[in-house]
Write a protein that holds these residues in place. Structure first.
Motif, PDB file in Angstrom:
ATOM      1  N   LEU A 134      -0.820  -4.636  13.089  1.00  0.00           N
ATOM      2  CA  LEU A 134      -2.107  -4.315  12.467  1.00  0.00           C
ATOM      3  C   LEU A 134      -1.907  -3.631  11.120  1.00  0.00           C
ATOM      4  N   ILE A 190      -0.941  -6.195   8.541  1.00  0.00           N
ATOM      5  CA  ILE A 190      -2.098  -6.995   8.137  1.00  0.00           C
ATOM      6  C   ILE A 190      -2.999  -6.190   7.213  1.00  0.00           C
ATOM      7  N   ALA A 191      -3.141  -4.893   7.507  1.00  0.00           N
ATOM      8  CA  ALA A 191      -3.971  -4.013   6.677  1.00  0.00           C
ATOM      9  C   ALA A 191      -3.347  -3.739   5.319  1.00  0.00           C
ATOM     10  N   ILE A 240     -10.493  -7.342   4.526  1.00  0.00           N
ATOM     11  CA  ILE A 240      -9.924  -6.898   5.803  1.00  0.00           C
ATOM     12  C   ILE A 240     -10.018  -5.383   5.869  1.00  0.00           C
ATOM     13  N   PRO A 288      -7.210  -0.262   9.974  1.00  0.00           N
ATOM     14  CA  PRO A 288      -7.418  -0.170  11.428  1.00  0.00           C
ATOM     15  C   PRO A 288      -8.621   0.711  11.748  1.00  0.00           C
ATOM     16  N   THR A 324     -13.097  -9.280   8.222  1.00  0.00           N
ATOM     17  CA  THR A 324     -12.248  -9.153   9.411  1.00  0.00           C
ATOM     18  C   THR A 324     -12.009  -7.673   9.693  1.00  0.00           C
ATOM     19  N   LEU A 345      -9.898  -4.835  11.913  1.00  0.00           N
ATOM     20  CA  LEU A 345      -8.698  -4.564  12.696  1.00  0.00           C
ATOM     21  C   LEU A 345      -9.017  -3.418  13.645  1.00  0.00           C
ATOM     22  N   ASP A 394      -7.973  -0.981  17.016  1.00  0.00           N
ATOM     23  CA  ASP A 394      -6.901  -0.470  17.870  1.00  0.00           C
ATOM     24  C   ASP A 394      -7.474   0.545  18.851  1.00  0.00           C
ATOM     25  N   VAL A 421      -9.186  -8.670  14.793  1.00  0.00           N
ATOM     26  CA  VAL A 421      -7.938  -8.669  15.558  1.00  0.00           C
ATOM     27  C   VAL A 421      -7.988  -7.400  16.393  1.00  0.00           C
TER      28      VAL A 421
END
Length: 218
Positions: A48, A51-52, A68, A71, A143, A145, A147, A175
């Protein structure tokens, strides 16, 4: 769209080499909610962060379209001496959204009362999470993210957080990392399993969960 191209991430810890990911190539489609499953320590949060854009891969690259989020619920970037309101305004300026609108949204959603105007360093861990989730959800990303974010707070706040996140998913992708299979089934259409440095894609969420459960019982 998020595309991992030959992505590798290796940590060197006390002379030991830990391979989190090795030559992984996979594409997450735009508008799709993807469950990221794996055992503790497999590297889900590390992926994550990559991706971030807050953690660099060892090799390979990540290509994406659209905006994006960081998290969701991550509070590590807030300035301790600024109030919740001031931190919210700062984030609004960075992402180019209306500061007054974001402050009003977060103040109403997080329910921090007078603490919203007190220094962030005075917040409890729960208050920090409430602020971070509110700021994250107040910005319309393509998108998100996620967690384990909806596990934060009391039952009422969890329900409110879950409802808001589902509303955001009507127009965005995600995600999602979660140990709650109920949450995964509720939010995600497809899943990927991270195991032994590889990602295994399943276009059916139940198949992904079954793969993950098998790994956990081996």
């Amino acid at each position: 769209m998020i595309r991992l191209e030959n992505l590798t991430k290796i940590f060197h810890i006390e002379g030991r080499r830990k391979v989190v990911m090795r030559n992984v190539s996979i594409t997450f489609a735009s508008g799709q909610s993807v469950a990221l499953l794996g055992r503790n320590g497999a590297g889900k949060s590390t992926l994550l962060q990559m991706i971030a854009g807050t953690l660099a891969p060892t090799s390979g690259r990540i290509v994406s379209t659209g905006s994006i989020s960081w998290p969701v619920g991550f509070a590590g970037s807030f300035h301790p001496e600024l109030s919740g309101a001031q931190n919210t305004r700062f984030v609004a300026r960075i992402y180019g959204v209306d500061a007054d609108e974001l402050v009003a949204f977060v103040e109403g959603f997080a329910g921090l009362g007078e603490h919203f105007h007190l220094p962030f360093r005075t917040y409890s861990s729960g208050m920090r999470s409430r602020l971070a989730f509110g700021v994250s959800m107040g910005i319309p990303f393509d998108t998100y993210l996620v967690d384990e974010v909806t596990s934060v707070g009391d039952a009422a706040f969890k329900a409110k957080s879950s409802a808001l996140f589902k509303a955001r998913m009507q127009t965005a992708g995600a995600v999602v990392v979660s140990h709650s299979m109920r949450m995964v089934r509720d939010l995600c259409q497809v899943g990927v399993v991270l195991e032994g440095g590889k990602l295994y894609y399943h276009d059916n969420i139940e198949t992904a969960i079954a793969h993950h459960d098998y790994n956990m019982t081996r």
